[in-house]
Design a protein around this motif. Sequence first.
Motif, short mmCIF file in Angstrom:
data_model
loop_
_atom_site.label_atom_id
_atom_site.label_comp_id
_atom_site.label_asym_id
_atom_site.label_seq_id
_atom_site.Cartn_x
_atom_site.Cartn_y
_atom_site.Cartn_z
N CYS A 126 0.83 -1.21 0.00
CA CYS A 126 0.00 0.00 0.00
C CYS A 126 0.86 1.26 0.00
CB CYS A 126 -0.93 -0.01 1.21
SG CYS A 126 -2.21 -1.29 1.14
N ILE A 127 2.03 1.21 0.65
CA ILE A 127 2.95 2.35 0.59
C ILE A 127 3.41 2.57 -0.85
CG2 ILE A 127 5.24 3.14 1.27
CD1 ILE A 127 4.80 1.92 3.98
N LEU A 128 3.75 1.49 -1.54
CA LEU A 128 4.16 1.60 -2.94
C LEU A 128 3.02 2.16 -3.79
CD1 LEU A 128 6.13 1.16 -5.25
CD2 LEU A 128 5.43 -1.24 -5.31
N PHE A 129 1.80 1.71 -3.53
CA PHE A 129 0.66 2.22 -4.29
C PHE A 129 0.44 3.71 -4.01
CE2 PHE A 129 -3.97 3.03 -4.52
CZ PHE A 129 -4.15 2.82 -5.87
N SER A 130 0.61 4.14 -2.76
CA SER A 130 0.44 5.56 -2.41
C SER A 130 1.47 6.42 -3.13
CB SER A 130 0.56 5.74 -0.90
OG SER A 130 -0.45 5.03 -0.21
N VAL A 131 2.71 5.98 -3.15
CA VAL A 131 3.76 6.74 -3.83
C VAL A 131 3.49 6.78 -5.33
CG1 VAL A 131 6.23 6.83 -4.34
CG2 VAL A 131 5.45 6.27 -2.03
N SER A 132 2.99 5.67 -5.88
CA SER A 132 2.66 5.66 -7.31
C SER A 132 1.57 6.67 -7.63
CB SER A 132 2.21 4.26 -7.73
OG SER A 132 3.23 3.31 -7.53
N ILE A 153 21.84 2.49 -10.84
CA ILE A 153 21.71 2.09 -9.43
C ILE A 153 20.48 1.21 -9.24
CG2 ILE A 153 21.26 2.96 -7.11
CD1 ILE A 153 23.00 5.36 -7.76
N GLY A 154 19.37 1.59 -9.88
CA GLY A 154 18.17 0.77 -9.81
C GLY A 154 18.36 -0.60 -10.44
N VAL A 155 19.10 -0.65 -11.55
CA VAL A 155 19.37 -1.94 -12.21
C VAL A 155 20.13 -2.87 -11.27
CG1 VAL A 155 20.65 -3.03 -14.08
CG2 VAL A 155 19.28 -1.00 -14.54
N VAL A 156 21.12 -2.31 -10.58
CA VAL A 156 21.93 -3.13 -9.68
C VAL A 156 21.12 -3.55 -8.44
CG1 VAL A 156 23.97 -3.14 -8.20
CG2 VAL A 156 24.09 -2.12 -10.48
N CYS A 157 20.45 -2.57 -7.82
CA CYS A 157 19.78 -2.85 -6.54
C CYS A 157 18.53 -3.71 -6.71
CB CYS A 157 19.42 -1.54 -5.85
SG CYS A 157 20.84 -0.55 -5.34
N ALA A 210 3.18 -8.82 -6.13
CA ALA A 210 2.73 -9.46 -4.90
C ALA A 210 3.74 -10.46 -4.36
CB ALA A 210 1.39 -10.17 -5.14
N ASN A 211 4.63 -10.93 -5.22
CA ASN A 211 5.65 -11.89 -4.78
C ASN A 211 6.95 -11.21 -4.34
OD1 ASN A 211 3.97 -14.12 -5.43
ND2 ASN A 211 4.53 -13.91 -7.59
N VAL A 212 6.99 -9.89 -4.39
CA VAL A 212 8.18 -9.14 -3.98
C VAL A 212 8.09 -8.88 -2.48
CG1 VAL A 212 9.49 -7.01 -4.29
CG2 VAL A 212 8.36 -8.08 -6.25
N ALA A 213 9.22 -9.00 -1.80
CA ALA A 213 9.25 -8.79 -0.35
C ALA A 213 8.83 -7.37 0.00
CB ALA A 213 10.65 -9.08 0.19
N GLY A 214 8.25 -7.22 1.19
CA GLY A 214 7.75 -5.92 1.61
C GLY A 214 8.84 -4.87 1.72
N ILE A 231 9.06 -1.16 -0.31
CA ILE A 231 9.26 0.15 0.31
C ILE A 231 10.49 0.84 -0.28
CG2 ILE A 231 9.78 1.33 2.48
CD1 ILE A 231 8.12 -0.74 3.93
N CYS A 232 11.56 0.08 -0.49
CA CYS A 232 12.76 0.66 -1.10
C CYS A 232 12.47 1.16 -2.51
CB CYS A 232 13.89 -0.37 -1.12
SG CYS A 232 14.54 -0.79 0.51
N TYR A 233 11.66 0.42 -3.25
CA TYR A 233 11.32 0.86 -4.61
C TYR A 233 10.44 2.10 -4.57
CZ TYR A 233 9.78 0.75 -9.44
OH TYR A 233 9.51 1.08 -10.75
N ALA A 234 9.57 2.21 -3.57
CA ALA A 234 8.76 3.42 -3.42
C ALA A 234 9.65 4.64 -3.18
CB ALA A 234 7.76 3.25 -2.27
N ILE A 235 10.67 4.48 -2.33
CA ILE A 235 11.62 5.58 -2.11
C ILE A 235 12.38 5.88 -3.39
CG2 ILE A 235 13.66 6.27 -0.79
CD1 ILE A 235 12.65 4.50 1.50
N TYR A 236 12.74 4.84 -4.13
CA TYR A 236 13.45 5.03 -5.40
C TYR A 236 12.60 5.83 -6.38
CZ TYR A 236 15.93 3.76 -9.70
OH TYR A 236 16.61 3.80 -10.89
#
Length: 347
Positions: free
Chosen positions: A179-185, A268-272, A298-302, A306-311
């Motif tokens: 939901c955090i990722l959805f909010s940032v999107s 950096i995103g490609v690597v991380c 849905a199969n990605v860890a929480g 969150i890190c992708y939302a910050i990205y």
Amino acid sequence: MKNGGGGNSDFIVDVDHIEIGLRDNSKKTESYSDVGVQTTHLVPYRLRFWPRTDCDFKISHSDASCMLKCHCCMKLVSQWILSQVGLTIIVITWALLGAYAFFKTEGPRELKQSETLAKIQKDLSHSLATELHQTEDHLETWPKIIHKYFEKHETLFLEAVGAGFGEGGGGNIWTYPGCILFSVSLLTTLGFGAPVPRTPLGRGTAVFFALVGIPLHFLLVLNVGNLTAVKMQRLAFRATPTDVPAVLPRPRWLKIFPFICILIFYLIGVVCFGFVRGRDALHSFMFPLDFTASGGVANVAGVVRICYAIYLEVAVTLAAFALSLIQASAGKGIVDIGLKWELLTNT
């Protein structure tokens, strides 16, 4: 404009041609082709980074009226809210509250739907086994019975998928990190491949969240981008021996710096989010697809969500900084193209 020294050389500023040089018999005039029409040496207005903590007037306990105190308090509150630090706190708080609202509206529906579908599958399997056990003519009747139950299971499964089941690859999308990722999107308007709220309350929450959050987020990102661009220009002209930097050519590195930053940030995103997660080279370079509903978010860890939302948030801020810097350091070639195609105006 000439100096009044009366010597052999005069300092010239030709505003029409942005020409700077020394008029002298022995020295050649230097011309700079950078255009200053669309830029200015004045620092553009933007929101304060840190708010002011005092009013312009002093309030004494003896003669201060209630209206004066209210005016001062409102001014202090507005200065805190409409500062870059205050807006950052508000946007972060709004994103977390929105994520919690989506978690409470969409999370229970997703769990209930998963449990319901699992129960239906179990009942179908039990009914199929019972009917096959009661049938004597195995060779002729069993294929028809099995085909009938397969069609029934397919119909139920398609109905569940249409209602949102399995949208993220079989796992749960509407966890709190999801939901955090959805909010940032929503705040960044980068809704590519994002899941869709299914409940009426969840959809209404998304509309209200976007109406309030998107303008605040744009205001914050644009001001942060302008602030960063101004700091970079000051860094570029720190060694410039003039009080009028707008008529001097921008350093070449300042023009390509935004593109280098964007490229480095993407790598950096490609690597991380690619190689570190064990993805192959092709999927690593297309890592944003892993965070879409159809890509299996849905199969990605929480923590990774969150890190992708910050990205994503940093990427949008970096884009705003790049646009501000490009606009401030636009060269003659860009302006000539804009004027030729009648894309620019100063009226």
